[in-house]
Write an enzyme that holds these catalytic residues in place. Sequence first.
Site, PDB file in Angstrom:
ATOM      1  N   GLU A 197      22.440 177.936  99.663  1.00  0.00           N
ATOM      2  CA  GLU A 197      22.770 176.880 100.626  1.00  0.00           C
ATOM      3  C   GLU A 197      23.572 175.725 100.012  1.00  0.00           C
ATOM      4  OE1 GLU A 197      19.992 176.692 104.219  1.00  0.00           O
ATOM      5  OE2 GLU A 197      18.683 176.349 102.496  1.00  0.00           O
ATOM      6  N   HIS A 249      18.155 168.509 100.483  1.00  0.00           N
ATOM      7  CA  HIS A 249      17.819 169.498 101.517  1.00  0.00           C
ATOM      8  C   HIS A 249      16.423 170.030 101.229  1.00  0.00           C
ATOM      9  CE1 HIS A 249      17.722 172.807 104.226  1.00  0.00           C
ATOM     10  NE2 HIS A 249      17.612 173.680 103.243  1.00  0.00           N
ATOM     11  N   HIS A 291      12.455 171.724 103.036  1.00  0.00           N
ATOM     12  CA  HIS A 291      11.684 172.347 104.117  1.00  0.00           C
ATOM     13  C   HIS A 291      10.326 171.655 104.167  1.00  0.00           C
ATOM     14  CE1 HIS A 291      14.063 175.864 102.176  1.00  0.00           C
ATOM     15  NE2 HIS A 291      14.850 175.193 102.996  1.00  0.00           N
ATOM     16  N   HIS A 315      13.781 175.438 110.232  1.00  0.00           N
ATOM     17  CA  HIS A 315      14.211 175.488 108.832  1.00  0.00           C
ATOM     18  C   HIS A 315      13.769 174.259 108.026  1.00  0.00           C
ATOM     19  CE1 HIS A 315      17.988 176.057 106.043  1.00  0.00           C
ATOM     20  NE2 HIS A 315      16.895 175.834 105.370  1.00  0.00           N
TER      21      HIS A 315
HETATM   22 ZN   LIG Z   1      16.926 175.621 103.345  1.00  0.00          ZN
END
Ligand SMILES: [Zn+2]
Length: 261
Positions: free
Chosen positions: A99, A118, A120, A190
């Site tokens: 990603e 980023h 989760h 996500h």
């Molecule tokens: Zn991710």
Amino acid sequence: MPSKDTTAALDETSLRTYGFSDPLPDASLIADLVVANHILFDQGVVDAFGHISVRHDKRPDRFFLARNMAPGQVTAADVLEFTLDGDAVNLNGRRAYLERFIHGELFRARPDVRSIVHSHSPSILPLAISKTTRLRAVCHMAGFIGQQAPLFEIREHAGEATDILISDAKLGRALAQCCGDNNIVLMRGHGSTVVADSIPVAVYRAIYAEMNARYQCEALRLGEVEYLTEAESQACVRNIEAQWHRPWALWKEQATARRQS
Ligand SMILES: [Zn+2]
């Protein structure tokens, strides 16, 4: 076991050994990126997945991001230098995060952004799943969230059979467009991505976005919720987030002490 901290010995020679190109970044930028990885793990924002990047301090068209590994174990030797297209210049057979396009395309779309997280993180996920309730600022530490965080729906861009990951530049651009001028964007099913003008503020926002989400969900179980107004959100950013030095010093000291042995 956590890796030993290698940032103390960072100098020009070691930066060249790690394969960074000229002009070399400031060693403190790489050191802060390493410790930020550890802090985000220690504070429960990332687990074995999730990542933080920083824009090159001398080349705005480059950024740094760890190789494909758990953030809690990152050392300076694990940091890769990327073009905004997501190509690593010092990969040397190592694997990059799938990603990485989140970072490259957000850096391209937002010249004001210097660091991106980023994750989760567990309390934000319910708000990236709910069809009716969006993440909003509910407490003074999280004014940067504002009135409503945008939610990225990958199905609108890649159909109904994806693995939900932002695994190419096209999806990275779509995510950046959804983020717009916001400081955080949620990703359906996500997680979330936060942006800031420095590593410490990106870390601050990732940690307090997670806390805000927990408080919001807990308050919603009690009944009607009072959200921050736009003016309150802006005042909180000006007067509270501006004190990021205080939590950053604490988190950094804790993360460093945990890895000294
Ligand atoms: Zn991710």
